[in-house]
Design a protein around this motif. Structure first.
Motif, PDB file in Angstrom:
ATOM      1  N   ASN A 165       0.855  -1.184   0.000  1.00 49.90           N
ATOM      2  CA  ASN A 165       0.000   0.000   0.000  1.00 49.90           C
ATOM      3  C   ASN A 165       0.890   1.233   0.000  1.00 49.90           C
ATOM      4  OD1 ASN A 165      -2.507  -1.372   0.139  1.00 49.90           O
ATOM      5  ND2 ASN A 165      -2.174  -1.747   2.327  1.00 49.90           N
ATOM      6  N   MET A 166       0.714   2.078  -1.013  1.00 46.78           N
ATOM      7  CA  MET A 166       1.568   3.244  -1.157  1.00 46.78           C
ATOM      8  C   MET A 166       1.147   4.386  -0.247  1.00 46.78           C
ATOM      9  SD  MET A 166       3.642   2.019  -3.275  1.00 46.78           S
ATOM     10  CE  MET A 166       4.619   3.488  -3.542  1.00 46.78           C
ATOM     11  N   GLU A 167      -0.120   4.386   0.221  1.00 43.38           N
ATOM     12  CA  GLU A 167      -0.570   5.465   1.090  1.00 43.38           C
ATOM     13  C   GLU A 167       0.120   5.363   2.442  1.00 43.38           C
ATOM     14  OE1 GLU A 167      -2.482   3.414  -0.481  1.00 43.38           O
ATOM     15  OE2 GLU A 167      -3.386   4.654  -2.061  1.00 43.38           O
ATOM     16  N   ALA A 168       0.562   6.507   2.942  1.00 42.90           N
ATOM     17  CA  ALA A 168       1.329   6.510   4.187  1.00 42.90           C
ATOM     18  C   ALA A 168       0.505   6.027   5.368  1.00 42.90           C
ATOM     19  CB  ALA A 168       1.878   7.916   4.466  1.00 42.90           C
ATOM     20  N   GLY A 169      -0.790   6.327   5.394  1.00 47.48           N
ATOM     21  CA  GLY A 169      -1.601   5.948   6.540  1.00 47.48           C
ATOM     22  C   GLY A 169      -1.948   4.480   6.587  1.00 47.48           C
ATOM     23  N   GLN A 170      -1.738   3.749   5.504  1.00 48.78           N
ATOM     24  CA  GLN A 170      -2.123   2.344   5.451  1.00 48.78           C
ATOM     25  C   GLN A 170      -0.931   1.393   5.499  1.00 48.78           C
ATOM     26  OE1 GLN A 170      -4.573   1.712   2.034  1.00 48.78           O
ATOM     27  NE2 GLN A 170      -6.064   3.292   2.608  1.00 48.78           N
ATOM     28  N   ARG A 171       0.258   1.899   5.793  1.00 46.53           N
ATOM     29  CA  ARG A 171       1.445   1.054   5.822  1.00 46.53           C
ATOM     30  C   ARG A 171       1.525   0.319   7.159  1.00 46.53           C
ATOM     31  NH1 ARG A 171       5.242   5.888   3.495  1.00 46.53           N
ATOM     32  NH2 ARG A 171       4.678   5.683   1.300  1.00 46.53           N
ATOM     33  N   ILE A 172       1.465  -0.992   7.106  1.00 43.68           N
ATOM     34  CA  ILE A 172       1.589  -1.828   8.282  1.00 43.68           C
ATOM     35  C   ILE A 172       2.651  -2.885   7.995  1.00 43.68           C
ATOM     36  CG2 ILE A 172      -0.773  -1.442   9.079  1.00 43.68           C
ATOM     37  CD1 ILE A 172      -1.560  -4.066   7.769  1.00 43.68           C
ATOM     38  N   PRO A 173       3.231  -3.485   9.028  1.00 39.04           N
ATOM     39  CA  PRO A 173       4.303  -4.466   8.789  1.00 39.04           C
ATOM     40  C   PRO A 173       3.894  -5.613   7.883  1.00 39.04           C
ATOM     41  CG  PRO A 173       4.262  -3.825  11.098  1.00 39.04           C
ATOM     42  CD  PRO A 173       3.057  -3.190  10.457  1.00 39.04           C
ATOM     43  N   GLU A 174       2.608  -5.988   7.887  1.00 42.75           N
ATOM     44  CA  GLU A 174       2.163  -7.098   7.042  1.00 42.75           C
ATOM     45  C   GLU A 174       2.188  -6.738   5.560  1.00 42.75           C
ATOM     46  OE1 GLU A 174       0.856  -6.194   9.810  1.00 42.75           O
ATOM     47  OE2 GLU A 174       1.180  -7.988  11.052  1.00 42.75           O
ATOM     48  N   LEU A 179      11.055  -7.808  -1.008  1.00 40.98           N
ATOM     49  CA  LEU A 179      12.412  -7.306  -1.169  1.00 40.98           C
ATOM     50  C   LEU A 179      12.978  -6.759   0.135  1.00 40.98           C
ATOM     51  CD1 LEU A 179      14.427  -7.051  -3.526  1.00 40.98           C
ATOM     52  CD2 LEU A 179      13.653  -4.706  -3.816  1.00 40.98           C
ATOM     53  N   PHE A 180      12.109  -6.177   0.984  1.00 37.60           N
ATOM     54  CA  PHE A 180      12.555  -5.567   2.235  1.00 37.60           C
ATOM     55  C   PHE A 180      12.086  -6.366   3.440  1.00 37.60           C
ATOM     56  CE2 PHE A 180      12.493  -2.224  -0.912  1.00 37.60           C
ATOM     57  CZ  PHE A 180      13.680  -1.574  -0.687  1.00 37.60           C
ATOM     58  N   ARG A 181      11.782  -7.635   3.236  1.00 40.31           N
ATOM     59  CA  ARG A 181      11.276  -8.459   4.325  1.00 40.31           C
ATOM     60  C   ARG A 181      12.340  -8.754   5.354  1.00 40.31           C
ATOM     61  NH1 ARG A 181       6.046  -8.970   5.813  1.00 40.31           N
ATOM     62  NH2 ARG A 181       5.686 -10.932   6.905  1.00 40.31           N
ATOM     63  N   GLU A 182      13.595  -8.648   4.984  1.00 34.93           N
ATOM     64  CA  GLU A 182      14.689  -8.978   5.899  1.00 34.93           C
ATOM     65  C   GLU A 182      14.688  -8.082   7.130  1.00 34.93           C
ATOM     66  OE1 GLU A 182      19.587  -9.298   5.788  1.00 34.93           O
ATOM     67  OE2 GLU A 182      18.423  -8.861   3.983  1.00 34.93           O
ATOM     68  N   VAL A 183      14.349  -6.799   6.956  1.00 35.34           N
ATOM     69  CA  VAL A 183      14.349  -5.875   8.090  1.00 35.34           C
ATOM     70  C   VAL A 183      13.251  -6.243   9.062  1.00 35.34           C
ATOM     71  CG1 VAL A 183      14.195  -3.465   8.753  1.00 35.34           C
ATOM     72  CG2 VAL A 183      15.280  -4.088   6.631  1.00 35.34           C
ATOM     73  N   HIS A 184      12.074  -6.578   8.521  1.00 34.44           N
ATOM     74  CA  HIS A 184      10.964  -6.940   9.385  1.00 34.44           C
ATOM     75  C   HIS A 184      11.257  -8.234  10.130  1.00 34.44           C
ATOM     76  CE1 HIS A 184       6.961  -7.292  10.957  1.00 34.44           C
ATOM     77  NE2 HIS A 184       6.707  -8.407  10.270  1.00 34.44           N
ATOM     78  N   ALA A 185      11.937  -9.189   9.459  1.00 34.14           N
ATOM     79  CA  ALA A 185      12.269 -10.448  10.110  1.00 34.14           C
ATOM     80  C   ALA A 185      13.259 -10.233  11.240  1.00 34.14           C
ATOM     81  CB  ALA A 185      12.845 -11.431   9.091  1.00 34.14           C
ATOM     82  N   ALA A 186      14.090  -9.207  11.125  1.00 29.63           N
ATOM     83  CA  ALA A 186      15.063  -8.904  12.166  1.00 29.63           C
ATOM     84  C   ALA A 186      14.483  -8.039  13.273  1.00 29.63           C
ATOM     85  CB  ALA A 186      16.282  -8.203  11.563  1.00 29.63           C
ATOM     86  N   GLY A 187      13.204  -7.698  13.184  1.00 27.75           N
ATOM     87  CA  GLY A 187      12.574  -6.906  14.216  1.00 27.75           C
ATOM     88  C   GLY A 187      12.785  -5.424  14.078  1.00 27.75           C
ATOM     89  N   GLU A 188      13.167  -4.938  12.897  1.00 27.04           N
ATOM     90  CA  GLU A 188      13.417  -3.526  12.685  1.00 27.04           C
ATOM     91  C   GLU A 188      12.317  -2.925  11.828  1.00 27.04           C
ATOM     92  OE1 GLU A 188      17.283  -3.278  11.038  1.00 27.04           O
ATOM     93  OE2 GLU A 188      18.296  -3.809  12.897  1.00 27.04           O
ATOM     94  N   ILE A 189      12.338  -1.621  11.695  1.00 24.33           N
ATOM     95  CA  ILE A 189      11.310  -0.902  10.962  1.00 24.33           C
ATOM     96  C   ILE A 189      11.941  -0.273   9.730  1.00 24.33           C
ATOM     97  CG2 ILE A 189       9.608   0.946  11.064  1.00 24.33           C
ATOM     98  CD1 ILE A 189       9.594   0.609  14.089  1.00 24.33           C
ATOM     99  N   PRO A 190      11.508  -0.652   8.536  1.00 23.81           N
ATOM    100  CA  PRO A 190      12.077  -0.013   7.345  1.00 23.81           C
ATOM    101  C   PRO A 190      11.645   1.435   7.245  1.00 23.81           C
ATOM    102  CG  PRO A 190      10.266  -1.440   6.737  1.00 23.81           C
ATOM    103  CD  PRO A 190      10.481  -1.637   8.216  1.00 23.81           C
ATOM    104  N   HIS A 191      12.609   2.302   6.974  1.00 22.94           N
ATOM    105  CA  HIS A 191      12.289   3.710   6.888  1.00 22.94           C
ATOM    106  C   HIS A 191      11.674   4.025   5.534  1.00 22.94           C
ATOM    107  CE1 HIS A 191      16.235   3.511   4.960  1.00 22.94           C
ATOM    108  NE2 HIS A 191      15.864   4.579   4.302  1.00 22.94           N
ATOM    109  N   VAL A 192      11.006   5.153   5.476  1.00 20.46           N
ATOM    110  CA  VAL A 192      10.345   5.593   4.248  1.00 20.46           C
ATOM    111  C   VAL A 192      11.267   6.477   3.435  1.00 20.46           C
ATOM    112  CG1 VAL A 192       8.345   6.785   3.333  1.00 20.46           C
ATOM    113  CG2 VAL A 192       8.125   5.441   5.421  1.00 20.46           C
ATOM    114  N   HIS A 193      12.033   7.294   4.097  1.00 26.76           N
ATOM    115  CA  HIS A 193      12.912   8.229   3.399  1.00 26.76           C
ATOM    116  C   HIS A 193      14.153   8.409   4.248  1.00 26.76           C
ATOM    117  CE1 HIS A 193      14.421  11.975   1.629  1.00 26.76           C
ATOM    118  NE2 HIS A 193      13.734  11.631   0.573  1.00 26.76           N
TER     119      HIS A 193
END
Length: 535
Positions: A165-174, A179-193
């Motif tokens: 979901n590209m909308e900022a208000g609808q971004r959830i870890p799920e 491509l960026f699943r590695e950060v979530h698996a490590a318990g971190e939060i991928p940044h937006v910018h």
């Protein structure tokens, strides 16, 4: 072309010695030499003669030599196929970059989505960078290095979408994309910018920069006017990708300095991350003792490992049960190809390219994916274990009984003869095992890093081209289009188009026009054909 003998070209170093198989086979050669020594001593110092008939081993030696030759040839064929596949990646990447950079216009028609010239150039250069990222991603995939957090890969793809979901208000870890699943698996939060303050939420982790560049606060000192001018000038050379005159290239070579300077959610791994060298690599005989020790102390080691896992944060829950950790299964080269395919569909939908160019784009993308599959096939399909094990055991048995066969003929030369035979046969067998997977960090593997850097240089050379019209250079005063028969420049030809051309070896004056030009081109061919032949 004269080929250099690798044994005598250049000076011998530890790296060159490791490139040979001597370091891997010397314990076995020493063992069979010891067997030969035992046969010689027993046969000369006692009444027992350790000698057998030469018929059987002679036949077996011929068969065994053919099998070893087949083993080495099969491994070398895989080695050559790997090199050919990387050549295909180089060709497809170069073609794809050329089609995007030259054939996708910067001036968009009225029916297409409007872009300024700067926006169009940024758009095309971004897609060309993804072409460069593909080869780097394939390199890490072949080396068994998953994920995207590497110094040579992350700066090229860190700007790609991270959420479904590209909308900022609808971004959830799920909604994090694979491509960026590695950060979530490590318990971190991928940044937006990279310039937002999201990195403060990543458990206090300080982002790592991809390269060591000069501090921006010293940018005004690049002229070297302050007391730290020497160090500042060295930083300036590094920022330009050049080496300081006082610094050797081997000390300053860092290809990652040519990449973007971005922040990451977690520390970036090096572009090259070979396994650490241990004493077992130089003395393979110690591996046997290591195996014995592990068997004896397996129970103790197992208990120690369980205790270490309990101490590791997040490895187990409060009841001591193992937590399920998500594995990173994203195929990074495929993900990059998906974005390139989406861009191809975009330019086709906008009517920016002709059908022929659209077909070329699609064909080159298909070539990249086919080549990646073939490379993965080479890496993940070793020779069957039964074949390798049976061949090695057969060779060991042959070399073990070889001194018993040679003693009656060679006498006291049985020891060096056995050592030479074991060195020869074991060496070829080890070479086959060494090169069957040519994408790692061994000295005999393909230099995949230089292949990726070569693609990077060619792609940047393509984007340095500013796509001028032929009017800019075709009618230049430097251009002599009809040389060597007519050495007038294009500017002179246009100034006096009615001038007649006279054939040098014939006194024939032609009328001005195409007849004169055709005679000029024909005479140019005669001149070139005569001058460029040796006889």
């Amino acid at each position: 072309m004269v080929a250099h003998n690798p044994l005598f070209h250049g000076r011998w170093t530890l790296k060159k010695f490791n490139a040979t198989v001597v370091n891997d086979i010397w314990p076995e050669v020493l063992f069979f030499s010891a067997v030969a020594t035992m046969v010689y001593l027993v046969s000369t110092m006692t009444s027992t003669k350790l000698s057998i008939n030469t018929g059987l081993l002679t036949v077996l030696g011929t068969v065994l030599g053919l099998v070893i030759s087949f083993r080495t040839s099969t491994a070398y064929e895989r080695y050559q196929d790997g090199r050919k596949m990387w050549t295909n990646i180089n060709i497809a990447s170069r073609n794809l970059a050329q089609f995007i950079w030259i054939h996708v216009p910067t001036e968009r028609p009225a029916t297409a989505q409007q872009r300024t010239e700067l926006e169009a150039i940024i758009e095309k250069k971004t897609m060309v960078n993804l072409v460069q990222a593909f080869s780097v991603a394939v390199k890490h995939l072949l080396r068994g290095e998953p994920g995207i957090y590497y110094q040579d890969l992350y700066p090229l793809i860190c700007h790609l979408p991270r959420y479904a979901n590209m909308e900022a208000g609808q971004r959830i870890p799920e909604d994090i994309l694979p491509l960026f699943r590695e950060v979530h698996a490590a318990g971190e939060i991928p940044h937006v910018h990279p310039h937002q303050n999201v990195r403060d939420a990543v458990q206090g982790h300080k982002p790592q920069k991809t390269a060591s560049l000069p501090d921006p606060k010293h940018d005004h000192d690049l002229g070297g006017k302050d007391e730290d001018s020497k160090s500042t000038n060295a930083s300036w050379y590094q920022s330009l990708g050049r080496r300081s005159p006082r610094k050797q290239r081997r000390d300053s070579f860092d290809p990652e300095k040519a990449l973007a300077h971005v922040d990451s959610e977690q520390p970036l791994k090096p572009a090259r991350n070979p396994p650490e060298t241990t004493v077992y690599d130089y003395v393979p005989l110690f591996r046997f003792f290591k195996w014995v020790i592990l068997i004896i102390f397996r129970r103790t080691a197992s208990l120690a490992r369980m205790a270490a896992e309990r101490k590791k944060k997040g490895a187990r829950d409060a009841l001591g049960r193992k937590r399920k950790v998500e594995e990173i299964e994203s195929n990074v080269p495929i993900e990059i190809c998906l974005y390139l395919s989406s861009y191809t569909a975009y330019v086709m939908k906008q009517g920016l390219v002709t059908p022929a160019i659209a077909t070329a784009l699609t064909n080159n993308l298909s070539s990249l994916q086919d080549t990646m599959s073939n490379l993965d096939r080479i890496r993940s399909t070793p020779l069957p274990f039964a074949y390798q094990a049976h061949l090695r055991m057969s060779l060991w048995l042959y070399l073990f009984f070889l001194p018993f066969q040679l003693f009656a003929t060679f006498g006291n030369l049985v020891i060096p003869a056995t050592a030479f035979a074991s060195f020869l046969l074991l060496g070829f067998l080890e070479i086959g095992q060494e090169i069957e997977d040519p994408f790692g960090y061994d000295a005999n593997d393909l230099d995949v890093d230089s292949f990726c850097l070569h693609i990077e240089r060619e792609i940047h050379e393509i984007t340095a081209h500013h796509c001028p019209t032929p009017d800019v250079f075709a009618f230049s005063p430097w251009n002599q289009p009809f040389a060597p028969a007519d050495r007038r420049t294009a500017e002179m030809l246009l100034k006096n188009p009615t001038q007649r051309y006279t054939v040098p070896d014939q006194d024939i004056n032609l009328q001005p026009g195409m007849a004169s030009i055709r005679r000029t081109l024909l005479n140019s061919w005669r001149t070139v054909d005569r001058v460029t032949r040796d006889s």
